[in-house]
Design an enzyme around this catalytic site. Structure first.
Site, PDB file in Angstrom:
ATOM      1  N   SER A 409     -10.083  -4.912  -0.626  1.00 50.34           N
ATOM      2  CA  SER A 409     -10.686  -4.551  -1.909  1.00 50.34           C
ATOM      3  C   SER A 409     -12.193  -4.397  -1.822  1.00 50.34           C
ATOM      4  CB  SER A 409     -10.345  -5.616  -2.960  1.00 50.34           C
ATOM      5  OG  SER A 409     -10.813  -6.882  -2.539  1.00 50.34           O
ATOM      6  N   HIS A 430      -6.265   1.106  -1.209  1.00 51.69           N
ATOM      7  CA  HIS A 430      -6.479  -0.080  -2.028  1.00 51.69           C
ATOM      8  C   HIS A 430      -5.592  -0.019  -3.259  1.00 51.69           C
ATOM      9  CE1 HIS A 430      -9.294  -2.600  -4.773  1.00 51.69           C
ATOM     10  NE2 HIS A 430      -8.313  -3.330  -4.272  1.00 51.69           N
ATOM     11  N   GLU A 442      -7.025   3.507  -4.581  1.00 49.82           N
ATOM     12  CA  GLU A 442      -8.272   4.048  -4.046  1.00 49.82           C
ATOM     13  C   GLU A 442      -8.025   4.443  -2.593  1.00 49.82           C
ATOM     14  OE1 GLU A 442     -12.056   1.945  -6.140  1.00 49.82           O
ATOM     15  OE2 GLU A 442     -10.855   0.617  -4.894  1.00 49.82           O
ATOM     16  N   ASN A 480     -14.085  -2.248  -7.956  1.00 48.12           N
ATOM     17  CA  ASN A 480     -14.698  -3.573  -7.928  1.00 48.12           C
ATOM     18  C   ASN A 480     -16.214  -3.491  -8.062  1.00 48.12           C
ATOM     19  OD1 ASN A 480     -12.447  -5.209  -7.825  1.00 48.12           O
ATOM     20  ND2 ASN A 480     -12.291  -5.116  -5.610  1.00 48.12           N
TER      21      ASN A 480
END
Length: 706
Positions: A409, A430, A442, A480
């Site tokens: 991540s 991801h 992702e 994130n």
């Protein structure tokens, strides 16, 4: 049949005194209603009204899997922006009213997708018959786009099936199978596709339907359940029309007024744009058919690894699930079993399909030959040294795999690729937790990831029914990186004296699906701190974890998984965690109480959070997301504002009706946003606007052209 007329979108044929109108939009796999299609239908009704020999009308589609997909959304979006929507909807109402008023009986013979305006034209008919084909899906999804069914849907459907059921169909915006539609009485009969026309002829012989379109709506409960408050006003507005139970012409007028008003709102325009974004990311731009992946390996049987293995197996991919010990594998397999059991219980799949999916997973703690494996997905602990060791091993054990992927991540893809002799086949995939429900993946491109690997990764993600967004390898990637300044600032506000309930309630009312402090509890306080430490090394103080998170981590108050974090968790209940109050008091003791110096006043205990406080907290937290999204665009982490916005909508539940962080910035006003941020930046540098935001503010330009 004797053909008598061919219009651009509708073919007319007369068969033994039955007029058959076949919708067949040229050079398209779909039928839709635009101005031209409405005009063609109007002309066909001119003919029908003037032909005394006709005994009935049947409406068909020549398309393989679509009856009529509804109104042309590109037209609607343009008209919503220019204020022309009212005239277009009014014209559709007029023409559908002509169809409903025909003196001869009418029947819609539905095969394929029949949505929105496509179903509303059938409501203007006397009878509705549908094929039993799996492609036949029927419903009124307008409210999911910020609109209402305004070609008679809110008016005629309650008259057909009753106010209560009509409200359920319209407010949910779901498309139903033919069998479900029959149970709801959306249609009258189900037959095979080759029997549609004959069945329609039989219905025509039953004559006009006396109650259709003229009787008052069948009454439901006086108080139909009100939809959950949201920035998408369409469900509540549709319910108002259904509740009023007005005469036909007045109800249609209310539909027209309502859809014209909704079309002018940012929320509706954002929801329509999101529909096109979903189609874009679902299809992709490649003209080549990607290689189908049938064999995969997943390394790591934790929450993410087991979730990925379950999802792949449910999509027809055989999976080798590896972990270092039998205990880890046992827990992982139990999690997979629970996900399959829940899917069966919720009616998402049959028990037979679940058994087939489970059978595709082979679990082992010992090395297994990976000769036939096409893709390996590493989903081990989020520690760089552990992942590097796995990739060194994969370089030896899976030399023929076309793609080596990591589910990290935040860690750098390029560092992992350097551990192999073929860095061009290493890519990030991801996934998000829970894998079975989160659509985003992702696709993280390292410095040496090849174009062939990128194309293969995109094809694979779409093959397994997820939506990919390409991001460049950088700490935190997109989701994130954008999310964490917001989460950490929320934790810092809490540390400085603002109550957790105030913070979470304010953001829930702003539109997020889960408050930021509750989200930290779901992620895990320890994982939040680990990711924040990684991001702080790259981006500085704006990603520094506040002291209270370190205190909670040291005390093993890690969130839901430990039973307590910002909240205490017992079963399904959650209550504020008084255990952390002592740390808050100690942390802010002897300082100028910065949270209170900047936050709006708190309400009295037990009272509702005032609107001023709610607005203030949202206005303080959301600019951080917009700013970081703009930085991702500025630094080419993503290629377009759509990638940033849609990634955040899919990856975090950013309210779709707000359009994503960058679209939110535009709707708020970029110049105004920058001014507000600069005020906050005088005492808190994390609010310093990035150069791209400043540039748009100074030049009065936008991220989007429309």
């Amino acid at each position: 049949m004797a053909e008598t007329s061919v219009a651009p979108t509708i073919r007319r044929e007369i068969d033994d005194s039955i007029c058959v109108l076949t919708f067949d939009r040229p050079e398209s796999g779909a039928n839709i209603f635009d101005a031209a299609a409405l005009s063609d239908l109007d002309q066909q009704l001119d003919f029908i009204e003037g032909e005394d020999s006709l005994e009935g009308v049947v409406i068909l589609s020549a398309k393989k899997s679509i009856f009529i997909a509804g109104a042309d959304l590109k037209t609607l979006l343009h008209q919503a922006q220019t204020g022309e929507m009212r005239a277009f909807i009014a014209e559709g109402q007029r023409i559908f009213n002509r169809l409903a008023a025909l003196k001869i009986p009418t029947c819609a013979a539905i095969h394929g997708a029949c949505a929105g305006g496509g179903y509303e034209i059938t409501l203007a008919c006397d009878w509705r018959i549908a094929s039993d084909d799996p492609t036949t899906r029927i419903g009124l999804p307008e409210t999911t786009l910020g609109l209402i069914p305004a070609w008679g849907g809110c008016t005629r459907l309650p008259r057909l099936i009753g106010a209560e059921k009509a409200a359920e169909v319209i407010l949910k915006g779901k498309l139903y199978s033919a069998q479900e539609a029959k149970q709801l009485r959306l249609i009258d009969e189900i037959v095979s596709r080759d029997q549609l026309f004959d069945a329609a002829r039989k219905k025509i012989r039953e004559g006009k339907r006396k109650l259709e379109g003229g009787a008052p709506a069948t009454p439901g409960p006086r108080e139909l359940a009100h939809p959950k408050p949201s920035g998408n006003l369409a469900p509540a507005r549709a319910l108002e029309i259904i509740r009023k139970n007005l005469p036909l012409d007045q109800s249609l007028a209310a539909e027209l007024d309502t859809i014209a008003e909704l079309g002018g709102t940012d929320a509706t325009q954002n929801l329509i744009r999101n529909f096109f974004l979903a189609e874009k990311y679902k299809r992709g731009s490649s003209k080549q058919m990607p290689e189908k992946i049938t064999h995969a390996a997943v390394i790591g049987a934790g929450i993410m690894g087991s979730g990925i293995a379950q999802w792949l197996s449910s999509r027809g991919v055989s999976v080798i699930l590896r972990d270092v010990g039998t205990e880890e594998l046992t827990r992982g397999l139990a999690s997979i079993e629970k996900t399959y059991a829940d899917a069966v219980k919720r009616g998402i799949m049959t028990d037979e399909k679940a058994k087939e999916g489970r059978a595709r997973i082979v679990a082992s703690s010992a090395p297994i030959e990976m000769r036939d494996v096409q893709v390996v997905i590493e989903a081990a602990s989020e520690k760089l040294e552990i992942k590097e060791e796995i990739f060194r091993d994969l370089a030896q054990k899976a030399p023929h795999a076309a793609m080596l992927a990591t589910n990290t991540s935040a860690l750098p893809i390029s560092d992992l690729a350097a551990e192999t002799k073929t860095p061009e086949r290493v890519v990030g995939l991801h996934f998000f937790n829970p894998v079975s429900r989160m659509k985003l993946v992702e696709v993280v491109v390292g410095t040496e990831t090849s174009d062939a690997t990128i194309a293969r990764a995109l094809g694979f993600v779409r093959q397994i029914a997820k939506l990919p967004v390409i991001v460049r390898d950088s700490p935190g990637f997109l989701v994130n990186r954008v999310l964490f300044p917001y989460l950490l600032e929320a934790a810092e506000l809490f540390e400085n004296g603002v109550s957790g309930q105030e913070i979470d309630d304010a953001l829930l009312q702003w539109g997020v699906p889960m408050g930021p402090l509750r989200l930290i509890d779901e992620i895990g306080v320890d994982i939040t701190v680990d990711i924040a430490n990684t991001l702080e090394k790259a981006y500085g103080k704006r990603d520094r974890a506040p002291k209270i998170l370190h205190e909670m981590q040291s005390a093993k108050m890690l969130g839901r998984k430990s039973g307590g974090g910002f909240y205490r968790y017992e079963g399904k209940s959650q209550t504020p965690n008084s255990e952390i109050e002592k740390w808050r008091g100690r942390l802010v003791a002897g300082v100028a109480d910065p949270g209170r110096s900047v936050a709006a006043p708190s309400p009295e205990p037990g009272s509702a959070t005032p609107a001023t406080t709610r607005n203030y907290l949202a206005d303080r937290l959301m600019p951080l997301m917009a700013n970081e999204s703009a930085r991702c665009l500025e630094e080419n982490v993503v290629a377009s504002p759509e990638d940033a916005d849609y990634g955040m909508i899919l990856g975090t539940g950013f309210p779709a009706w707000r359009g994503g962080p960058l679209r939110f910035a535009e709707n708020f006003g970029i110049k105004k946003l920058v001014e507000e941020m600069e005020k906050l930046a005088r005492t808190n540098e994390k609010y310093t606007p990035c150069e791209l935001l400043r540039k748009h503010a100074q030049e009065e330009t936008k991220f989007y052209e429309n």
